[in-house]
Scaffold this motif. Structure first.
Motif, PDB file in Angstrom:
ATOM      1  N   PHE A  23     125.510 -57.840 129.075  1.00  0.00           N
ATOM      2  CA  PHE A  23     126.703 -57.268 128.472  1.00  0.00           C
ATOM      3  C   PHE A  23     127.850 -58.269 128.432  1.00  0.00           C
ATOM      4  CE2 PHE A  23     124.344 -53.665 130.290  1.00  0.00           C
ATOM      5  CZ  PHE A  23     124.180 -52.905 129.146  1.00  0.00           C
TER       6      PHE A  23
ATOM      7  N   GLU B 139     132.566 -55.491 128.834  1.00  0.00           N
ATOM      8  CA  GLU B 139     131.742 -54.279 128.871  1.00  0.00           C
ATOM      9  C   GLU B 139     130.926 -54.174 130.157  1.00  0.00           C
ATOM     10  OE1 GLU B 139     129.220 -53.910 125.426  1.00  0.00           O
ATOM     11  OE2 GLU B 139     130.805 -54.740 124.177  1.00  0.00           O
TER      12      GLU B 139
ATOM     13  N   ASP C 149     126.124 -49.693 120.377  1.00  0.00           N
ATOM     14  CA  ASP C 149     126.516 -50.576 119.290  1.00  0.00           C
ATOM     15  C   ASP C 149     125.491 -50.419 118.164  1.00  0.00           C
ATOM     16  OD1 ASP C 149     126.767 -52.854 117.575  1.00  0.00           O
ATOM     17  OD2 ASP C 149     127.607 -54.030 119.213  1.00  0.00           O
TER      18      ASP C 149
ATOM     19  N   TYR D 141     135.320 -49.297 119.160  1.00  0.00           N
ATOM     20  CA  TYR D 141     135.025 -48.745 120.479  1.00  0.00           C
ATOM     21  C   TYR D 141     134.894 -49.846 121.539  1.00  0.00           C
ATOM     22  CZ  TYR D 141     132.633 -46.194 124.216  1.00  0.00           C
ATOM     23  OH  TYR D 141     132.291 -45.649 125.425  1.00  0.00           O
ATOM     24  N   TYR D 142     134.105 -50.869 121.249  1.00  0.00           N
ATOM     25  CA  TYR D 142     133.874 -51.942 122.214  1.00  0.00           C
ATOM     26  C   TYR D 142     134.952 -53.017 122.149  1.00  0.00           C
ATOM     27  CZ  TYR D 142     129.227 -49.949 122.876  1.00  0.00           C
ATOM     28  OH  TYR D 142     128.187 -49.106 123.161  1.00  0.00           O
ATOM     29  N   SER D 143     135.391 -53.312 120.952  1.00  0.00           N
ATOM     30  CA  SER D 143     136.455 -54.295 120.713  1.00  0.00           C
ATOM     31  C   SER D 143     136.941 -54.045 119.283  1.00  0.00           C
ATOM     32  CB  SER D 143     135.931 -55.721 120.885  1.00  0.00           C
ATOM     33  OG  SER D 143     134.974 -56.033 119.904  1.00  0.00           O
TER      34      SER D 143
ATOM     35  N   ARG E 202     134.055 -54.369 116.952  1.00  0.00           N
ATOM     36  CA  ARG E 202     132.755 -53.810 117.339  1.00  0.00           C
ATOM     37  C   ARG E 202     132.844 -52.298 117.495  1.00  0.00           C
ATOM     38  NH1 ARG E 202     130.306 -55.561 122.337  1.00  0.00           N
ATOM     39  NH2 ARG E 202     128.512 -54.365 121.692  1.00  0.00           N
TER      40      ARG E 202
ATOM     41  N   ALA F 108     130.887 -48.318 117.666  1.00  0.00           N
ATOM     42  CA  ALA F 108     129.811 -47.661 118.431  1.00  0.00           C
ATOM     43  C   ALA F 108     129.440 -46.361 117.757  1.00  0.00           C
ATOM     44  CB  ALA F 108     130.266 -47.385 119.856  1.00  0.00           C
TER      45      ALA F 108
END
Length: 157
Positions: free
Chosen positions: A31, A35, A116, A140-142, A145, A147
Protein backbone atom coordinates in the motif's frame (compact mmCIF):
# COMPACT_ATOMS: atom_id res chain seq x y z
CA UNK A 1 -5.16 -23.57 -4.81
CA UNK A 2 -4.50 -22.04 -1.39
CA UNK A 3 -3.18 -24.48 1.16
CA UNK A 4 -2.26 -22.10 4.00
CA UNK A 5 -3.87 -22.29 7.40
CA UNK A 6 -6.32 -19.48 8.24
CA UNK A 7 -5.81 -18.21 11.76
CA UNK A 8 -7.31 -15.45 13.83
CA UNK A 9 -4.79 -13.11 15.40
CA UNK A 10 -5.29 -13.14 19.16
CA UNK A 11 -3.78 -10.48 21.43
CA UNK A 12 -2.41 -13.07 23.87
CA UNK A 13 -0.91 -15.42 21.27
CA UNK A 14 2.77 -16.29 21.57
CA UNK A 15 3.43 -15.35 17.94
CA UNK A 16 1.67 -11.93 18.12
CA UNK A 17 4.86 -9.88 17.57
CA UNK A 18 6.08 -11.97 14.64
CA UNK A 19 2.72 -11.99 12.86
CA UNK A 20 2.25 -8.24 13.33
CA UNK A 21 5.81 -7.66 12.09
CA UNK A 22 5.15 -9.77 8.96
CA UNK A 23 1.88 -7.95 8.30
CA UNK A 24 3.43 -4.49 8.77
CA UNK A 25 6.18 -5.45 6.31
CA UNK A 26 3.51 -6.59 3.84
CA UNK A 27 1.52 -3.36 4.38
CA UNK A 28 4.58 -1.27 3.55
CA UNK A 29 5.22 -3.22 0.33
CA UNK A 30 1.66 -3.26 -1.01
CA UNK A 31 0.00 0.00 0.00
CA UNK A 32 1.09 3.59 -0.64
CA UNK A 33 2.40 5.26 2.51
CA UNK A 34 -0.76 7.33 3.10
CA UNK A 35 -2.97 4.21 2.83
CA UNK A 36 -0.81 1.92 4.93
CA UNK A 37 -1.70 1.06 8.51
CA UNK A 38 1.93 0.10 9.19
CA UNK A 39 2.48 2.87 11.75
CA UNK A 40 -0.87 2.44 13.51
CA UNK A 41 -1.40 -1.28 13.06
CA UNK A 42 -1.12 -2.18 16.72
CA UNK A 43 -3.63 0.55 17.67
CA UNK A 44 -6.08 -0.63 14.99
CA UNK A 45 -5.98 -4.16 16.39
CA UNK A 46 -6.65 -2.92 19.91
CA UNK A 47 -10.02 -1.51 18.85
CA UNK A 48 -12.92 -3.34 20.43
CA UNK A 49 -14.79 -4.32 17.25
CA UNK A 50 -11.88 -5.25 15.01
CA UNK A 51 -10.69 -8.63 13.80
CA UNK A 52 -7.82 -9.94 11.74
CA UNK A 53 -7.45 -13.27 9.99
CA UNK A 54 -4.25 -14.33 8.32
CA UNK A 55 -3.05 -17.16 6.15
CA UNK A 56 0.19 -18.81 7.15
CA UNK A 57 2.25 -20.84 4.72
CA UNK A 58 5.75 -22.21 5.31
CA UNK A 59 6.02 -20.23 8.55
CA UNK A 60 5.25 -16.86 7.00
CA UNK A 61 2.17 -14.70 6.57
CA UNK A 62 0.89 -15.24 3.02
CA UNK A 63 -1.98 -12.77 3.37
CA UNK A 64 -4.41 -11.19 5.77
CA UNK A 65 -7.81 -9.58 6.02
CA UNK A 66 -8.82 -6.98 8.60
CA UNK A 67 -12.47 -6.30 9.31
CA UNK A 68 -14.54 -4.34 11.79
CA UNK A 69 -18.15 -4.20 12.91
CA UNK A 70 -18.90 -0.64 14.08
CA UNK A 71 -22.51 -1.57 14.76
CA UNK A 72 -24.57 -4.70 15.18
CA UNK A 73 -25.98 -4.30 11.65
CA UNK A 74 -22.94 -3.34 9.64
CA UNK A 75 -19.38 -4.57 9.07
CA UNK A 76 -16.50 -3.37 6.94
CA UNK A 77 -13.56 -5.08 5.27
CA UNK A 78 -10.80 -2.57 5.95
CA UNK A 79 -7.80 -4.39 4.45
CA UNK A 80 -7.17 -7.45 2.31
CA UNK A 81 -3.66 -8.19 1.13
CA UNK A 82 -1.78 -11.19 -0.23
CA UNK A 83 1.98 -11.40 -0.67
CA UNK A 84 2.91 -11.10 -4.32
CA UNK A 85 4.36 -14.63 -4.64
CA UNK A 86 1.12 -16.12 -3.24
CA UNK A 87 -1.33 -14.23 -5.46
CA UNK A 88 -3.66 -15.96 -7.90
CA UNK A 89 -3.57 -19.12 -5.77
CA UNK A 90 -6.85 -18.59 -3.89
CA UNK A 91 -5.47 -17.06 -0.68
CA UNK A 92 -7.43 -13.82 -1.03
CA UNK A 93 -10.66 -15.70 -1.69
CA UNK A 94 -10.18 -18.03 1.29
CA UNK A 95 -9.39 -15.06 3.57
CA UNK A 96 -12.34 -13.02 2.33
CA UNK A 97 -14.74 -15.95 2.72
CA UNK A 98 -13.49 -16.48 6.29
CA UNK A 99 -14.01 -12.79 7.12
CA UNK A 100 -17.50 -12.86 5.59
CA UNK A 101 -18.31 -15.89 7.75
CA UNK A 102 -17.06 -14.10 10.89
CA UNK A 103 -19.34 -11.18 10.04
CA UNK A 104 -22.30 -13.49 9.35
CA UNK A 105 -21.89 -15.02 12.80
CA UNK A 106 -22.37 -11.52 14.21
CA UNK A 107 -25.67 -11.28 12.28
CA UNK A 108 -24.69 -8.12 10.43
CA UNK A 109 -26.95 -7.18 7.53
CA UNK A 110 -24.30 -5.60 5.30
CA UNK A 111 -20.57 -5.72 4.73
CA UNK A 112 -18.97 -2.87 2.83
CA UNK A 113 -15.52 -2.12 1.50
CA UNK A 114 -13.67 0.31 -0.74
CA UNK A 115 -11.42 -0.69 -3.63
CA UNK A 116 -9.43 1.20 -6.23
CA UNK A 117 -11.14 0.55 -9.61
CA UNK A 118 -7.70 -0.04 -11.17
CA UNK A 119 -7.20 -3.07 -8.89
CA UNK A 120 -9.09 -5.32 -11.27
CA UNK A 121 -8.19 -8.68 -9.63
CA UNK A 122 -9.44 -7.41 -6.26
CA UNK A 123 -12.63 -5.96 -7.75
CA UNK A 124 -13.30 -9.23 -9.60
CA UNK A 125 -12.79 -11.25 -6.41
CA UNK A 126 -15.27 -9.08 -4.51
CA UNK A 127 -17.84 -9.42 -7.31
CA UNK A 128 -17.27 -13.19 -7.44
CA UNK A 129 -18.23 -13.41 -3.76
CA UNK A 130 -21.37 -11.34 -4.22
CA UNK A 131 -20.26 -7.76 -3.55
CA UNK A 132 -21.91 -5.12 -5.71
CA UNK A 133 -20.65 -1.68 -6.68
CA UNK A 134 -22.67 0.94 -4.84
CA UNK A 135 -20.92 4.11 -5.97
CA UNK A 136 -17.72 5.59 -7.33
CA UNK A 137 -16.22 7.86 -4.68
CA UNK A 138 -14.16 10.60 -6.34
CA UNK A 139 -10.82 11.34 -4.69
CA UNK A 140 -11.25 8.68 -1.99
CA UNK A 141 -7.58 7.63 -1.78
CA UNK A 142 -6.06 10.86 -3.08
CA UNK A 143 -7.20 13.72 -5.34
CA UNK A 144 -6.49 11.62 -8.44
CA UNK A 145 -7.45 8.17 -7.09
CA UNK A 146 -11.05 7.09 -6.77
CA UNK A 147 -12.66 4.09 -5.08
CA UNK A 148 -15.61 1.87 -5.67
CA UNK A 149 -17.74 1.55 -2.57
CA UNK A 150 -18.98 -2.03 -2.64
CA UNK A 151 -21.38 -3.94 -0.43
CA UNK A 152 -22.68 -7.40 0.30
CA UNK A 153 -26.14 -7.70 1.84
CA UNK A 154 -27.37 -10.75 3.73
CA UNK A 155 -30.94 -11.95 3.81
CA UNK A 156 -32.50 -10.94 7.10
CA UNK A 157 -35.34 -13.48 7.00
Amino acid sequence: MATGVIMELQRNSTNWAKVVEDIVRLEKKIFPKHESLAKSFDEELKKKNCGLLYSELDGEVAGYVMYSWPSSLYASITKLAVKENYRRQGHGEVLLKAAIQKCRIRNVHRISLHVDPSRTPATNLYKKLGFQVDDLIQGYYSPDRNAYRMYLDFDTD
